[in-house]
Design an enzyme around this catalytic site. Sequence first.
Site, PDB file in Angstrom:
ATOM      1  N   TYR A 158     -11.754  -4.807  -7.450  1.00 26.98           N
ATOM      2  CA  TYR A 158     -10.935  -4.311  -8.468  1.00 26.98           C
ATOM      3  C   TYR A 158      -9.780  -3.498  -7.998  1.00 26.98           C
ATOM      4  O   TYR A 158      -9.781  -2.840  -7.006  1.00 26.98           O
ATOM      5  CB  TYR A 158     -11.771  -3.313  -9.374  1.00 26.98           C
ATOM      6  CG  TYR A 158     -11.082  -2.717 -10.519  1.00 26.98           C
ATOM      7  CD1 TYR A 158     -11.187  -3.320 -11.699  1.00 26.98           C
ATOM      8  CD2 TYR A 158     -10.451  -1.312 -10.244  1.00 26.98           C
ATOM      9  CE1 TYR A 158     -10.283  -2.661 -12.942  1.00 26.98           C
ATOM     10  CE2 TYR A 158      -9.518  -0.907 -11.408  1.00 26.98           C
ATOM     11  CZ  TYR A 158      -9.777  -1.568 -12.688  1.00 26.98           C
ATOM     12  OH  TYR A 158      -8.933  -0.908 -13.539  1.00 26.98           O
ATOM     13  N   GLU A 247      -3.687  -4.297 -13.995  1.00 32.40           N
ATOM     14  CA  GLU A 247      -5.201  -4.194 -13.706  1.00 32.40           C
ATOM     15  C   GLU A 247      -5.602  -5.614 -13.512  1.00 32.40           C
ATOM     16  O   GLU A 247      -5.191  -6.567 -14.172  1.00 32.40           O
ATOM     17  CB  GLU A 247      -5.776  -3.543 -15.148  1.00 32.40           C
ATOM     18  CG  GLU A 247      -7.461  -3.620 -14.717  1.00 32.40           C
ATOM     19  CD  GLU A 247      -8.167  -2.958 -15.768  1.00 32.40           C
ATOM     20  OE1 GLU A 247      -8.885  -2.347 -15.702  1.00 32.40           O
ATOM     21  OE2 GLU A 247      -7.686  -3.295 -17.089  1.00 32.40           O
TER      22      GLU A 247
END
Length: 439
Positions: A158, A247
């Site tokens: 992530y 993101e």
Amino acid sequence: SDLPSPLGLGTKITIMQRAIASNVWSRVGGRPSLRKMPVRWLNLHEYQSAEIMREHGVSTPKGGVAKTPEEAYQVAKALGSNNMVIKAQVLAGGRGLGTFDNGFKGGVHVGVKTPEEIKEMAAKMIGQKLITKQTGAAGRICNTVAVVEAVQTKVEKYFAILMDRAYGGPVIVASAQGGVTIEDIAAANPSAIIKEPVNIKTGLSPEQAKSIAKKMNFSCDKATEQAAANIEALYKTFIKSDCTMVEVNPFTETVSGDIICVDAKVNFDDNAAFRQKKIHDRRDTSQEDPLDVEAAKFDLNFINLDGNIACLVNGAGLAMATMDIIKLYGGEPANFLDLGGNVKTPAVVAAFRILNSDPKVQGILVNIFGGIVNCATVAQGILDACDQVWGGSPKVPLVVRLQGNNVVGAMKLMQGSDIKCILGDDLDDAARKIVAAIK
């Protein structure tokens, strides 16, 4: 009372989700942003975000986009792969579990083997509305599909970059774990979260990018080097494109040790639209509430809610206080509409036109505290709106509370007109009156 707290994990995204700065940073335990002003941050489709990231050197999956089934077939044929992914380009989460209004299930299909299958699926997606948990029953139209080569994943990570006011600049949030929501990662293993501020004046150094890549724990030196290069490229995207958030989840290492940013969400600051025209021209208004689109034309900050009392105010703080006091007296706000400080009469008329077009509105509360705003400008706008929108008095109860700059002139206008409205002495009195009026 219904506004989400900016603190803690698993923050409930409720009525202010489009008005408050991205809460990813607070979701992983960071210091909350002080920003409360409503803003409209440009949100692009996945394929558009990927195009912008590629322009700055970010590695993304091979593929293309299509607006017709035939175009999808040609993209798939050019890939020459027997393992492809087709994704409906709709601005909503939960696409994979969504259902189109024609009954076709799934907005994301993985492992498609032939161009013919891609064409068949595209025909069932394009021109149809996809219904997900985030779209509501109305769904959102799918005008485009992305067709990409499937990535042979070894591990998923992530990565995100956020603008954090507490640090006065960007903050990188990353994790050696990915593929699931950042809330799940933080809840299961808080130590897995990497948080690193970046000096906005000097920028992200190669050494800092390499350090973050090492902390993300890739399986080989090749992957670590590529990850560092992609982190630098993502930071370049963030700064050069005036992003508020980048993101990437999953930030993927393939079986061959390559790094691919498989799926990304990128938001852009509307305040920078004047110097990012090329990016902001990509805005897809078909994915937005028509009322939001109309409000943006007049620079009105508007959020549609679920209640039946429309609120027309100036200032975000006053708007939130107005919504709270409506609820205190048993009412439900139908919207958040902030006229702003430089409002002119045409914008006031446009605001009433927006409120009138909402069928669930049963009453309207105007609450203006004039500082920069001239109360007489708002009053004239109310009178013009009654004439242009309703052809006389409003069709629903209208309560007006005006205080501050030129309130005397404003009240003369209101009292000298023949429109039917109820005047409030103060916010408390006005809130009581509008709740009583619709009951």
